[in-house]
Design a protein around this motif. Structure first.
Motif, PDB file in Angstrom:
ATOM      1  N   LEU A  47       0.839  -1.188   0.000  1.00  0.00           N
ATOM      2  CA  LEU A  47       0.000   0.000   0.000  1.00  0.00           C
ATOM      3  C   LEU A  47       0.879   1.246   0.000  1.00  0.00           C
ATOM      4  O   LEU A  47       1.971   1.219   0.562  1.00  0.00           O
ATOM      5  N   PRO A  48       0.396   2.343  -0.567  1.00  0.00           N
ATOM      6  CA  PRO A  48       1.185   3.576  -0.632  1.00  0.00           C
ATOM      7  C   PRO A  48       1.019   4.441   0.628  1.00  0.00           C
ATOM      8  O   PRO A  48       0.655   5.612   0.562  1.00  0.00           O
ATOM      9  N   CYS A  49       1.204   3.813   1.767  1.00  0.00           N
ATOM     10  CA  CYS A  49       1.042   4.525   3.027  1.00  0.00           C
ATOM     11  C   CYS A  49       1.864   3.790   4.077  1.00  0.00           C
ATOM     12  O   CYS A  49       2.550   2.827   3.769  1.00  0.00           O
ATOM     13  N   GLU A  50       1.752   4.254   5.313  1.00  0.00           N
ATOM     14  CA  GLU A  50       2.435   3.614   6.428  1.00  0.00           C
ATOM     15  C   GLU A  50       1.384   2.983   7.332  1.00  0.00           C
ATOM     16  O   GLU A  50       0.894   3.603   8.266  1.00  0.00           O
ATOM     17  N   PRO A  51       1.008   1.739   7.018  1.00  0.00           N
ATOM     18  CA  PRO A  51      -0.048   1.085   7.779  1.00  0.00           C
ATOM     19  C   PRO A  51       0.439   0.643   9.157  1.00  0.00           C
ATOM     20  O   PRO A  51       1.610   0.328   9.344  1.00  0.00           O
ATOM     21  N   PHE A  52      -0.480   0.617  10.106  1.00  0.00           N
ATOM     22  CA  PHE A  52      -0.170   0.097  11.431  1.00  0.00           C
ATOM     23  C   PHE A  52       0.164  -1.388  11.307  1.00  0.00           C
ATOM     24  O   PHE A  52      -0.331  -2.088  10.418  1.00  0.00           O
ATOM     25  N   THR A  53       0.987  -1.874  12.217  1.00  0.00           N
ATOM     26  CA  THR A  53       1.452  -3.260  12.192  1.00  0.00           C
ATOM     27  C   THR A  53       0.295  -4.256  12.131  1.00  0.00           C
ATOM     28  O   THR A  53       0.363  -5.264  11.425  1.00  0.00           O
ATOM     29  N   GLU A  54      -0.783  -3.984  12.863  1.00  0.00           N
ATOM     30  CA  GLU A  54      -1.926  -4.901  12.902  1.00  0.00           C
ATOM     31  C   GLU A  54      -2.520  -5.130  11.516  1.00  0.00           C
ATOM     32  O   GLU A  54      -3.051  -6.202  11.232  1.00  0.00           O
ATOM     33  N   ILE A  55      -2.416  -4.135  10.646  1.00  0.00           N
ATOM     34  CA  ILE A  55      -2.967  -4.256   9.292  1.00  0.00           C
ATOM     35  C   ILE A  55      -2.160  -5.272   8.491  1.00  0.00           C
ATOM     36  O   ILE A  55      -2.718  -6.163   7.850  1.00  0.00           O
ATOM     37  N   GLY A  56      -0.839  -5.167   8.540  1.00  0.00           N
ATOM     38  CA  GLY A  56       0.011  -6.139   7.860  1.00  0.00           C
ATOM     39  C   GLY A  56      -0.168  -7.539   8.421  1.00  0.00           C
ATOM     40  O   GLY A  56      -0.201  -8.522   7.672  1.00  0.00           O
ATOM     41  N   CYS A  57      -0.307  -7.647   9.733  1.00  0.00           N
ATOM     42  CA  CYS A  57      -0.518  -8.958  10.360  1.00  0.00           C
ATOM     43  C   CYS A  57      -1.834  -9.581   9.908  1.00  0.00           C
ATOM     44  O   CYS A  57      -1.901 -10.789   9.679  1.00  0.00           O
ATOM     45  N   GLU A  58      -2.865  -8.755   9.768  1.00  0.00           N
ATOM     46  CA  GLU A  58      -4.149  -9.288   9.295  1.00  0.00           C
ATOM     47  C   GLU A  58      -4.038  -9.796   7.861  1.00  0.00           C
ATOM     48  O   GLU A  58      -4.543 -10.872   7.534  1.00  0.00           O
ATOM     49  N   VAL A  59      -3.375  -9.038   7.000  1.00  0.00           N
ATOM     50  CA  VAL A  59      -3.186  -9.478   5.612  1.00  0.00           C
ATOM     51  C   VAL A  59      -2.439 -10.805   5.594  1.00  0.00           C
ATOM     52  O   VAL A  59      -2.853 -11.755   4.904  1.00  0.00           O
ATOM     53  N   LYS A  60      -1.363 -10.899   6.345  1.00  0.00           N
ATOM     54  CA  LYS A  60      -0.575 -12.137   6.368  1.00  0.00           C
ATOM     55  C   LYS A  60      -1.383 -13.306   6.907  1.00  0.00           C
ATOM     56  O   LYS A  60      -1.296 -14.420   6.394  1.00  0.00           O
ATOM     57  N   SER A  61      -2.203 -13.067   7.930  1.00  0.00           N
ATOM     58  CA  SER A  61      -2.980 -14.167   8.520  1.00  0.00           C
ATOM     59  C   SER A  61      -4.068 -14.665   7.571  1.00  0.00           C
ATOM     60  O   SER A  61      -4.492 -15.815   7.664  1.00  0.00           O
ATOM     61  N   ARG A  62      -4.508 -13.830   6.662  1.00  0.00           N
ATOM     62  CA  ARG A  62      -5.574 -14.214   5.737  1.00  0.00           C
ATOM     63  C   ARG A  62      -5.050 -14.678   4.376  1.00  0.00           C
ATOM     64  O   ARG A  62      -5.824 -15.043   3.503  1.00  0.00           O
ATOM     65  N   SER A  63      -3.744 -14.672   4.220  1.00  0.00           N
ATOM     66  CA  SER A  63      -3.137 -15.077   2.951  1.00  0.00           C
ATOM     67  C   SER A  63      -3.055 -16.598   2.851  1.00  0.00           C
ATOM     68  O   SER A  63      -2.753 -17.280   3.830  1.00  0.00           O
ATOM     69  N   SER A  64      -3.290 -17.120   1.653  1.00  0.00           N
ATOM     70  CA  SER A  64      -3.146 -18.554   1.428  1.00  0.00           C
ATOM     71  C   SER A  64      -1.759 -18.896   0.890  1.00  0.00           C
ATOM     72  O   SER A  64      -1.441 -20.069   0.734  1.00  0.00           O
ATOM     73  N   ALA A  65      -0.933 -17.895   0.620  1.00  0.00           N
ATOM     74  CA  ALA A  65       0.425 -18.141   0.130  1.00  0.00           C
ATOM     75  C   ALA A  65       1.295 -18.682   1.260  1.00  0.00           C
ATOM     76  O   ALA A  65       1.052 -18.404   2.439  1.00  0.00           O
ATOM     77  N   LYS A  66       2.334 -19.431   0.890  1.00  0.00           N
ATOM     78  CA  LYS A  66       3.251 -19.965   1.902  1.00  0.00           C
ATOM     79  C   LYS A  66       4.017 -18.842   2.592  1.00  0.00           C
ATOM     80  O   LYS A  66       4.289 -18.912   3.785  1.00  0.00           O
ATOM     81  N   MET A  67       4.375 -17.816   1.829  1.00  0.00           N
ATOM     82  CA  MET A  67       5.057 -16.656   2.392  1.00  0.00           C
ATOM     83  C   MET A  67       4.383 -15.395   1.865  1.00  0.00           C
ATOM     84  O   MET A  67       4.164 -15.264   0.664  1.00  0.00           O
ATOM     85  N   THR A  68       4.059 -14.492   2.755  1.00  0.00           N
ATOM     86  CA  THR A  68       3.430 -13.233   2.371  1.00  0.00           C
ATOM     87  C   THR A  68       4.268 -12.090   2.904  1.00  0.00           C
ATOM     88  O   THR A  68       4.603 -12.060   4.090  1.00  0.00           O
ATOM     89  N   PHE A  69       4.637 -11.180   2.012  1.00  0.00           N
ATOM     90  CA  PHE A  69       5.425 -10.005   2.375  1.00  0.00           C
ATOM     91  C   PHE A  69       4.535  -8.786   2.192  1.00  0.00           C
ATOM     92  O   PHE A  69       4.076  -8.516   1.085  1.00  0.00           O
TER      93      PHE A  69
END
Length: 176
Positions: free
Chosen positions: A108-130
């Motif tokens: 995203l073109p912003c500085e998201p709070f850590t919880e936002i990135g953690c939510e994206v990673k937790s909902r990803s079906s990929a083996k690794m999500t950056f």
């Protein structure tokens, strides 16, 4: 070409000296090297890339609200002042590069709070999500909806209305 450029930026040493950046690089390289031989080969699958514009609501502070934002820096105040006459929504580019289910970069073109990135990673079906920030632009801070109730520099200077992070997270995870 006429294809859009998708850029990802990591700023873990932003504002620090070249020596600090070199030190971080050395430590990262050593950590990667220590586990590299134990890694199994992964067939990446189909490579895909998307940039999608997502409409989110922005704050439209009144003159009184701007006057009450003591402690905000010049950049944050200028950003908020420009919103006074802005449309109620803006388009935010959501970027994603994937190699099958092996790994995905999303940003995203912003500085998201850590919880936002953690939510994206937790909902990803990929083996690794950056999850990356300041990708294809800089819209300032992106707080969680709950953070606005607590108040702080990041929420006071954000151009986004509460709930914008939820809209952007849904736009990212829709492709998983």
């Amino acid at each position: 070409t006429d294809q859009p450029v998708i850029a990802f930026s990591g700023n873990s040493t932003f504002g620090q000296s070249a020596v600090a950046a070199f030190t971080v690089g050395e430590k990262l390289a050593a950590a990667v090297g220590s586990v590299w031989d134990g890694c199994a080969a992964e067939t990446p699958g189909r490579i895909s890339a998307t940039v999608r514009s997502v409409r989110v609501k922005v704050r439209r502070p009144s003159a009184a609200e701007l006057a009450a934002t003591n402690g905000l820096g010049k950049v944050a105040l200028n950003r908020l002042a420009k919103l006074k006459d802005a449309p109620p929504e803006i388009e935010v580019p959501v970027s994603r590069i994937a190699c099958g289910q092996a790994f995905v970069f999303c940003g995203l073109p912003c500085e998201p709070f850590t919880e936002i990135g953690c939510e994206v990673k937790s909902r990803s079906s990929a083996k690794m999500t950056f999850f990356t920030c300041l990708t294809n632009g800089s819209f300032g801070y992106l707080p969680t909806a709950d953070a606005y109730d607590e108040g702080a520099y990041e929420t006071d200077s954000s151009i986004f209305m509460p709930g914008a992070s939820d809209v952007l997270v849904e736009a990212i995870v829709r492709d998983f």
